[in-house]
Design an enzyme around this catalytic site. Structure first.
Site, short mmCIF file in Angstrom:
data_model
loop_
_atom_site.label_atom_id
_atom_site.label_comp_id
_atom_site.label_asym_id
_atom_site.label_seq_id
_atom_site.Cartn_x
_atom_site.Cartn_y
_atom_site.Cartn_z
N TYR A 41 -1.91 -0.97 10.40
CA TYR A 41 -1.68 -1.34 9.06
C TYR A 41 -0.79 -0.49 8.23
O TYR A 41 0.19 -1.21 7.80
CB TYR A 41 -3.14 -1.11 8.28
CG TYR A 41 -3.17 -1.02 6.75
CD1 TYR A 41 -3.23 -2.46 6.36
CD2 TYR A 41 -3.11 0.16 6.07
CE1 TYR A 41 -3.12 -2.72 4.81
CE2 TYR A 41 -2.99 -0.32 4.87
CZ TYR A 41 -3.23 -1.39 4.05
OH TYR A 41 -3.20 -1.60 2.71
N SER A 87 0.86 -1.11 0.04
CA SER A 87 0.03 0.02 -0.02
C SER A 87 0.82 1.18 0.01
O SER A 87 2.06 1.35 0.41
CB SER A 87 -0.87 -0.03 1.03
OG SER A 87 -1.82 1.20 1.38
#
Length: 313
Positions: free
Chosen positions: A191, A178
């Site tokens: 995350y 990401s």
């Protein structure tokens, strides 16, 4: 007699479009030839991105090893790939159960993957676990689960496959990461931390294995847009101008098909780092490096706004 100046621009446009079309056709043809007969491992192959990626590599004649947590879903994907395929042009995929949340099984998984063909040409690490929550509400158990799936799992699988690549002095490892591996935003602490960790691991790995002819690529993308209709959010008060502008760009994302195509192109062109993001995240990355206090102020303002907090990805 010279060409009228009014015709120059349209003519150049037509020529440029023709060159671009021919270029794309050549690239697509090369895409098939470059991965044909290559052993390709895809983790979380049953996800939207994994499925799109599997279809592209399968049509190109790759020898697929599909990994996923559900045998039923793997069998469904197997049927999808083989039902309309030409057996003379493609290979029947092999399937391996892989669950990064069960780190105790990783040794057996690596053994099973290597037993399929004895080696791996291309490893695509696609698995990911997301979490949106304030820092103080995330338990240590949840932190560990996210780190297992997003960091320890891909790194352990890579370590298991790496010796064979080194001995053959060839291979390509692709990490789907990401953009939060490079830019952290509020309510994504665990995350973002896992994505920063795996980004650093593969950056180090890239330098260490270059002498063996092994390529390591990272693809950093914004959130994956699965084409679901956007949620309607009722607001009780109008957010400030900066927050409203950022929020308007958060509805954009990367389509699974576009991301799968980028994976294939990354493999073919041997690109080491790819960023798939709209202008706002790209600018934020530069601001993070050049003017961090400004970015911190914007993120803090966004964290205070309930609408942005719900929409941020």
């Amino acid at each position: 007699m010279g060409l009228p100046s009014v015709m120059v621009l349209p003519l150049l446009t037509v020529v440029a479009a023709g060159v671009y079309y021919i270029y794309n056709e050549v690239i697509q043809f090369m895409s098939k030839s470059l991965v044909r007969n290559k052993v390709v491992v895809i983790t979380d192959a049953v996800s939207r991105v994994g499925t799109e990626c599997s279809q592209l590599f399968h049509k190109a004649g790759a020898r697929l090893i599909l990994c996923g947590t559900s045998w039923d879903k793997l069998e469904s994907l197997f049927d999808l790939l083989t039902n309309e395929a030409d057996p003379s042009e493609t290979f029947a995929p092999k399937m391996v159960i892989l669950d990064f949340s069960d780190m105790d099984s990783m040794e057996d998984v690596v053994t099973e993957v290597m037993e399929c063909y004895g080696y791996v040409d291309i490893l695509i690490c696609n698995s990911s676990m997301k979490l949106k929550a304030p820092v103080q509400s995330v338990s240590l158990e949840m932190d560990r689960s996210i780190m297992d799936i997003n960091y320890f799992g891909p790194s352990t699988l890579t370590k298991g496959i790496l010796p064979a690549m080194i001995s053959r002095r060839s291979g390509h490892i692709v990490l789907l990461n990401s953009i939060q591996g490079r830019l952290a935003v509020p309510f994504r602490s665990s995350y973002a931390a896992s994505k920063h960790a795996v980004q650093a691991f593969f950056d180090c790995l890239r330098a260490e294995v270059e002498e063996y002819g092994i390529i390591v690529s990272t693809i950093s993308h914004t959130f994956i847009n699965n084409l679901d209709p956007p949620l309607v959010v009722e607001v009780t008060q109008k957010p400030n101008a900066v927050v409203e502008y950022i929020q308007s760009h958060l509805t954009h994302g990367v389509k699974p098909s576009a991301l799968a195509n980028e994976i294939v192109q990354t493999v073919n062109r041997k690109r080491k780092e790819v960023l798939l993001a709209h202008p706002i995240p790209r600018v934020a990355l530069y601001i993070r490096s050049l003017f961090p206090p400004f970015l911190f102020a914007v993120l803090a303002a966004g964290a205070k706004d309930s609408v942005l907090a719900e929409q941020i990805q």
